[in-house]
Design a protein around this motif. Structure first.
Motif, PDB file in Angstrom:
ATOM      1  N   UNK A   1      49.907  23.579  29.852  1.00 42.70           N
ATOM      2  CA  UNK A   1      50.290  24.710  29.002  1.00 42.70           C
ATOM      3  C   UNK A   1      50.638  25.932  29.836  1.00 42.70           C
ATOM      4  N   UNK A   2      49.878  26.133  30.922  1.00 40.79           N
ATOM      5  CA  UNK A   2      50.163  27.282  31.792  1.00 40.79           C
ATOM      6  C   UNK A   2      51.558  27.174  32.378  1.00 40.79           C
ATOM      7  N   UNK A   3      51.875  25.971  32.881  1.00 45.67           N
ATOM      8  CA  UNK A   3      53.182  25.794  33.525  1.00 45.67           C
ATOM      9  C   UNK A   3      54.290  26.059  32.511  1.00 45.67           C
ATOM     10  N   UNK A   4      54.084  25.582  31.264  1.00 48.76           N
ATOM     11  CA  UNK A   4      55.109  25.795  30.244  1.00 48.76           C
ATOM     12  C   UNK A   4      55.287  27.266  29.917  1.00 48.76           C
ATOM     13  N   UNK A   5      54.192  28.010  30.019  1.00 48.51           N
ATOM     14  CA  UNK A   5      54.257  29.395  29.571  1.00 48.51           C
ATOM     15  C   UNK A   5      54.693  30.369  30.654  1.00 48.51           C
ATOM     16  N   UNK A   6      54.741  29.914  31.909  1.00 46.28           N
ATOM     17  CA  UNK A   6      55.032  30.834  33.009  1.00 46.28           C
ATOM     18  C   UNK A   6      56.359  31.541  32.796  1.00 46.28           C
ATOM     19  N   UNK A   7      56.318  32.852  32.888  1.00 45.14           N
ATOM     20  CA  UNK A   7      57.540  33.626  32.797  1.00 45.14           C
ATOM     21  C   UNK A   7      57.583  34.601  33.951  1.00 45.14           C
ATOM     22  N   UNK A   8      58.777  34.924  34.429  1.00 44.55           N
ATOM     23  CA  UNK A   8      58.849  35.844  35.565  1.00 44.55           C
ATOM     24  C   UNK A   8      58.231  37.192  35.210  1.00 44.55           C
ATOM     25  N   UNK A   9      57.678  37.826  36.194  1.00 39.25           N
ATOM     26  CA  UNK A   9      57.072  39.133  35.974  1.00 39.25           C
ATOM     27  C   UNK A   9      56.242  39.511  37.171  1.00 39.25           C
ATOM     28  N   UNK A  10      55.652  40.707  37.115  1.00 35.21           N
ATOM     29  CA  UNK A  10      54.804  41.123  38.242  1.00 35.21           C
ATOM     30  C   UNK A  10      53.486  40.350  38.243  1.00 35.21           C
ATOM     31  N   UNK A  11      52.830  40.306  39.404  1.00 34.65           N
ATOM     32  CA  UNK A  11      51.528  39.638  39.498  1.00 34.65           C
ATOM     33  C   UNK A  11      50.457  40.601  39.972  1.00 34.65           C
ATOM     34  N   UNK A  12      50.755  41.900  39.930  1.00 38.23           N
ATOM     35  CA  UNK A  12      49.771  42.885  40.364  1.00 38.23           C
ATOM     36  C   UNK A  12      49.884  44.080  39.424  1.00 38.23           C
ATOM     37  N   UNK A  13      48.777  44.777  39.208  1.00 35.04           N
ATOM     38  CA  UNK A  13      48.848  45.927  38.305  1.00 35.04           C
ATOM     39  C   UNK A  13      49.865  46.927  38.823  1.00 35.04           C
ATOM     40  N   UNK A  14      50.421  47.693  37.879  1.00 34.26           N
ATOM     41  CA  UNK A  14      51.464  48.636  38.275  1.00 34.26           C
ATOM     42  C   UNK A  14      50.879  49.826  39.033  1.00 34.26           C
ATOM     43  N   UNK A  15      49.590  50.111  38.830  1.00 33.87           N
ATOM     44  CA  UNK A  15      48.958  51.271  39.446  1.00 33.87           C
ATOM     45  C   UNK A  15      48.949  51.131  40.956  1.00 33.87           C
ATOM     46  N   UNK A  16      49.753  51.930  41.635  1.00 34.50           N
ATOM     47  CA  UNK A  16      49.874  51.791  43.094  1.00 34.50           C
ATOM     48  C   UNK A  16      48.642  52.309  43.821  1.00 34.50           C
ATOM     49  N   UNK A  17      47.708  52.913  43.069  1.00 37.33           N
ATOM     50  CA  UNK A  17      46.466  53.354  43.709  1.00 37.33           C
ATOM     51  C   UNK A  17      45.514  52.176  43.908  1.00 37.33           C
ATOM     52  N   UNK A  18      45.788  51.087  43.223  1.00 33.27           N
ATOM     53  CA  UNK A  18      44.923  49.913  43.329  1.00 33.27           C
ATOM     54  C   UNK A  18      45.649  48.759  44.005  1.00 33.27           C
ATOM     55  N   UNK A  19      46.895  48.558  43.590  1.00 31.90           N
ATOM     56  CA  UNK A  19      47.641  47.403  44.080  1.00 31.90           C
ATOM     57  C   UNK A  19      47.914  47.544  45.566  1.00 31.90           C
ATOM     58  N   UNK A  20      47.499  46.549  46.309  1.00 32.43           N
ATOM     59  CA  UNK A  20      47.846  46.535  47.726  1.00 32.43           C
ATOM     60  C   UNK A  20      49.349  46.427  47.830  1.00 32.43           C
ATOM     61  N   UNK A  21      49.921  47.069  48.842  1.00 35.61           N
ATOM     62  CA  UNK A  21      51.355  46.897  49.042  1.00 35.61           C
ATOM     63  C   UNK A  21      51.612  45.410  49.208  1.00 35.61           C
ATOM     64  N   UNK A  22      52.115  44.786  48.172  1.00 38.27           N
ATOM     65  CA  UNK A  22      52.077  43.325  48.124  1.00 38.27           C
ATOM     66  C   UNK A  22      53.395  42.685  48.498  1.00 38.27           C
ATOM     67  N   UNK A  23      54.221  43.386  49.285  1.00 40.08           N
ATOM     68  CA  UNK A  23      55.447  42.741  49.733  1.00 40.08           C
ATOM     69  C   UNK A  23      55.088  41.876  50.931  1.00 40.08           C
ATOM     70  N   UNK A  24      54.445  40.773  50.631  1.00 31.31           N
ATOM     71  CA  UNK A  24      53.939  39.943  51.716  1.00 31.31           C
ATOM     72  C   UNK A  24      54.998  38.941  52.157  1.00 31.31           C
ATOM     73  N   UNK A  25      54.910  38.572  53.396  1.00 34.24           N
ATOM     74  CA  UNK A  25      55.795  37.538  53.927  1.00 34.24           C
ATOM     75  C   UNK A  25      55.067  36.823  55.039  1.00 34.24           C
ATOM     76  N   UNK A  26      55.512  35.612  55.284  1.00 33.82           N
ATOM     77  CA  UNK A  26      54.866  34.810  56.311  1.00 33.82           C
ATOM     78  C   UNK A  26      55.432  35.178  57.674  1.00 33.82           C
ATOM     79  N   UNK A  27      54.572  35.659  58.556  1.00 38.03           N
ATOM     80  CA  UNK A  27      55.009  36.010  59.897  1.00 38.03           C
ATOM     81  C   UNK A  27      54.485  35.006  60.901  1.00 38.03           C
ATOM     82  N   UNK A  28      54.747  35.261  62.182  1.00 33.28           N
ATOM     83  CA  UNK A  28      54.269  34.307  63.200  1.00 33.28           C
ATOM     84  C   UNK A  28      52.743  34.247  63.270  1.00 33.28           C
ATOM     85  N   UNK A  29      52.047  35.333  62.863  1.00 32.11           N
ATOM     86  CA  UNK A  29      50.590  35.324  62.932  1.00 32.11           C
ATOM     87  C   UNK A  29      49.973  35.201  61.552  1.00 32.11           C
TER      88      UNK A  29
END
Lengths: 443, 246, 190
Positions: free
Chosen positions: A310-338
């Motif tokens: 049911x979860x897979x069927x319901x998945x819709x694009x959207x954010x995965x972190x609260x909009x409040x930038x005082x809480x949300x870690x800068x979440x532009x993550x990417x895989x680096x060499x380390x």
């Protein structure tokens, strides 16, 4: 404090006041007392390092022939001090620690902790739907993998190595998904206060659908392999009996409570993460024994698979972190060499264009966010029962106190009630049916 | 999420007590954890009072999305205690409603009676105790050690919290193992980590730490016990020795 | 020149040391010493996909007296340390130790009162395996490296010589870090 080896249990008066000794008895005296009595008692010590105890559990059994007359647990051999360590890290860093408590169900630890932190912050309603859905998805996948470990290790302890191989084979499939989604096989720290550390990677949905198909086929094999097997049945039936009154008194929850016939499941009674919108059933049996618990866990895996679908069927694009930038870690993550870190593009952007963004980024990562003072209790239905988190904040950037009410810890207390009066060989079955994970018991 | 209730308003007014109430548990100084004059940021003079949510006024209401059952539970509990000849205001020091959760602060000598009432009264029926969690408020003089119990009613689908305090020099709380046998190990754990002595517990021994361990490791005045580690040639102190935000 | 030339064909000359090394490395019996998260990965390594049986060591011995390899898989608490040492002492010589995971190797992220900061405080370690937890492939790699170490290990006088050399080298090695004296410990004796 005097040396415990020579101190008999009791009370002494000293100049500083009454001193209560809690060191246990004088061994020589106990041995002498026993030697005088007629009945022959044998005390067997199993563990803390023993092939058929779950982890570093120590069992102290008093036996009369093959019958266990008294059974006690010794725990604490894996005490890690995680609760104390949390007090010296920020709220976000806390997930890295709690995920290592009960290492067989990391996502439940993370989810319970994050729900508590979000409740303290008062942002429960701001968590994006997609984040909540993925949390549910991962928790249910984790329930399957946890029950797989129960089946595998429980089978292995009975000598049913085929079940063990099967269990680990299917657990690998779940772990592959975890690795795809979070980057790690275990100890993910993927669920963070406010949402998730990152979104699903491309290809995850296809992999999930593929997994559901395969797993549905594999789950049926356990049914065939175990449920009809007379030896397996004979070992499990009527072993580890604990009825409803015993469960309530000893605080046992999860499959143990449901095997006594009470359909108590926090997902239904106190829905969190939107579980009330999912279509699933809470299986129960009224056999109160190990076989009932085994059947329940098999059925729970089927139900979890339903929720995953049911979860897979319901998945819709959207954010995965609260909009409040005082809480949300800068979440532009990417895989680096380390390993996983902030994406270089994002760093380039904030370093090149916005001084304030850089300051904010630095503050949030090094200092963390402040949580208003107060305390809260958040509970989730883990594969083993009620996993509760009592979190206290004093308004700082670090937790003041976090206490985990781990289901393994509480359920393991029922070992004595299940084993006394039974055979020595059945102790293994009873302990396996509790499914304790020592990382959760000792924390 | 903001600090305004801690820092006072934007006009620079001194920190206002939260609505004039709240339980003061400590005072924070400075901001960057530098206490030896090394803080040149200007924030070194910050003084903030830390308050936990204080007593609530009736009506208590209820959690979001559920019937307002907080008052019902409070009424039933007070009524049941009165029936036993116990003045509710003696047993219940204060009632706090915060973040959709109901907390009764119980006088420690009355804890077993209150727990038994909560378990047995048909209108209350809190059958399941989820154990006890110790909290050590180092600066809360006279009530340093708190024991927090969460009780769940499966019959009525409710959850409440009991909080009991004890001073550091007399860390005794009556045991409720005979009401909730599940608290056996939980109370041993709280004793092991906080030194809370549960009177009437059948075998109050250490459970996690080795039997001959000295001190109670999760108290706030017990060091974390880490050692400095080397990282890329530099020595990094243990987490509790580092300078940190206060 | 030597003996080799006088032998008929079909003979192979080697040293006892080499033969013993070959034999030893191919018949390792690990003790079940699972402690925490790493134990789950250790079990996974033994199970179907990674299949430790390929290296002749799928049988984990329940009794330390039948084992010669201890894989310390997970965090070692202060309470567990004496047990660990006893199990190690019960294992017959020769024996090897793999310290699996950062917690066993150095205490890892749990730098606190409860965890022994590195199992090498308690038992001698042959291979340190980082990771939290290490993947099964990493454990296999560590095991293969240990096999190599066992295969080339010395016997008899050579072993004593090697041990002496290692000790001399260790004595000359500079400390990597100066430990401060244990400072005042507040709140300890109560």
């Amino acid at each position: 404090m005097t040396s415990p080896t020579h101190a008999p249990a009791g009370v002494r008066e000293t100049t500083e006041g009454t001193v209560y000794d809690v060191t246990g008895g004088d061994w020589d005296q106990i041995a002498a007392d026993i030697a005088q009595s007629d009945d022959e008692r044998i005390i067997v010590n199993m563990g803390p390092q023993h092939p058929s105890t779950h982890g570093v559990l120590r069992l102290i059994l008093e036996i009369d022939g093959e019958t266990v007359t008294e059974a006690r647990c010794g725990i604490g051999y894996l005490h890690t001090g995680i609760e104390k360590n949390l007090e010296f890290r920020t709220w976000t860093q806390g997930t890295t620690f709690v995920t290592r408590m009960d290492y067989v169900m990391p996502f439940f630890n993370e989810a319970a902790y994050c729900l508590a932190v979000e409740k303290l912050l008062g942002i429960e309603d701001d968590i994006p739907d997609r984040a909540t859905l993925i949390r549910v998805l991962l928790m249910e996948l984790n329930r399957i993998s946890s029950h797989m470990v129960f089946t595998a290790t429980g089978g292995m302890e009975l000598g049913a190595t085929t079940v063990a191989i099967f269990g680990f084979r299917d657990r690998e499939m779940v772990l592959d998904l975890f690795e795809l989604i979070t980057g790690l096989r275990m100890n993910h720290a993927y669920i963070r206060p406010g949402g998730l550390s990152q979104d699903l990677p491309p290809g995850a949905v296809d992999a999930l659908r593929e997994f559901i198909k395969k797993m549905r086929k594999n789950l049926a094999e356990y049914q065939k392999l175990c449920v009809g097997n007379p030896v397996f049945k004979a070992r499990l039936k009527d072993i580890g009996y604990l009825d409803l009154a015993g469960c309530m008194a000893l605080g046992a929850t999860g499959p143990i409570l449901r095997s006594a016939g009470l359909p108590h499941d926090l997902r239904k009674t106190q829905p969190y993460c939107g579980y009330d919108t999912f279509d699933f059933e809470v299986p129960t049996t009224d056999t109160c024994d190990s076989f009932g618990r085994f059947l329940l866990r098999l059925e729970e895996m089927h139900q979890s698979l339903r929720i995953v679908e049911q979860c897979v069927d319901r998945l819709e694009p959207g954010p995965v972190m609260v909009a409040d930038k005082k809480i949300a870690w800068p979440a532009q993550l990417a895989l680096g060499p380390d390993g996983l870190g902030n994406s270089l593009d994002h760093i380039k952007k904030i370093m090149g264009t916005s001084m304030e963004a850089l300051i904010h980024h630095f503050k949030l990562v090094t200092e963390g966010f402040r949580v208003p003072p107060g305390q809260t209790y958040a509970a989730v239905e883990s594969p083993k029962g009620e996993l509760g988190v009592h979190a206290v904040s004093d308004g700082g950037t670090r937790p003041y106190r976090v206490h985990f009410r781990d289901p393994s810890f509480t359920n393991l207390q029922s070992m004595a009630a299940m084993c006394e009066g039974g055979q020595v060989a059945d102790v293994i079955v009873a302990v396996a049916s509790i499914d304790p994970v020592m990382g959760g018991v000792d924390r | 999420m903001s600090d305004e209730h801690l820092n006072g308003d934007a006009n620079g007014a001194p920190p206002a007590p939260r609505g004039g109430r709240g339980e003061v548990i400590g005072v924070r100084h400075g901001m960057f954890g530098a206490s030896n004059g090394g803080d040149t940021s200007g924030y070194g003079g910050l003084v903030r009072t830390v308050r936990l949510p204080g007593a609530s006024e009736r009506p208590y209401g209820g959690p979001r999305g559920e019937a307002a059952w907080f008052d019902e539970v409070a009424d039933e509990l007070e009524g049941a205690l009165e029936e036993q000849g116990l003045l509710p205001e003696n047993a219940i020091e204060r009632t706090v409603v915060d973040r959709d959760e109901l907390t009764f602060h119980i006088a420690r000598e009355h804890l077993p009676r209150v727990a038994r009432t909560l378990r047995d009264d048909p209108a209350l029926r809190f059958e399941l105790c989820t154990g006890v969690s110790g909290v050590h408020y180092l600066q809360d003089a006279g009530r340093e050690l708190h024991a927090v119990y969460h009780l769940r009613s499966i019959t009525h689908n409710r959850l409440i919290r009991l909080e009991v305090t004890a001073p550091d020099d007399d860390p005794r709380i009556p045991s409720i193992v005979d009401v909730y046998p599940t608290n056996d190990w939980h109370e041993r754990e709280a004793y092991d980590f906080f030194g809370l002595v549960f009177d009437g517990h059948p075998a109050l021994a250490r459970i996690m730490m080795p039997d001959d361990w000295q001190g109670f490791p999760q108290r706030k005045d017990y060091p974390l016990g880490g050692i400095p580690v080397e990282y890329k040639g530099a020595q990094i102190p243990a987490p509790d020795q580092r300078r940190s935000y206060s | 020149m030597g003996l080799e030339e006088k032998l008929p064909s079909g003979f192979l000359l080697t040293t006892v040391e080499k033969v013993a090394g070959m034999a030893r490395k191919s018949s390792i019996f690990p003790a079940t010493f699972g402690l925490a998260c790493c134990a789950i990965e250790m079990m996974t390594t033994g199970a179907g996909r990674y299949d430790l049986a390929r290296f002749g060591m799928e049988v984990f011995r329940g009794s330390p007296r039948q084992a010669d390899l201890m894989i310390v898989a997970g965090r070692v608490s202060q309470k567990m340390a004496p047990v660990l040492r006893q199990v190690y002492d019960q294992m017959p010589n020769p024996k090897w130790v793999i310290s699996m995971g950062v917690c066993a190797s150095s205490g890892g992220m749990f730098n606190n009162y409860a965890i022994v900061q590195g199992v090498d405080h308690v038992v001698p370690v042959d291979i340190y395996l980082p990771g939290c937890p290490p993947r099964p492939e990493m454990l296999q790699d560590a095991i293969l490296k240990l096999h190599e170490q066992i295969r080339t290990s010395k016997l008899g006088v050579n072993q004593q010589e090697a041990a002496r050399e290692a000790e001399e080298a260790a004595k000359k090695a500079l400390p990597t870090i100066e430990m401060p004296l244990s400072s005042e410990k507040k709140g300890l004796p109560r």
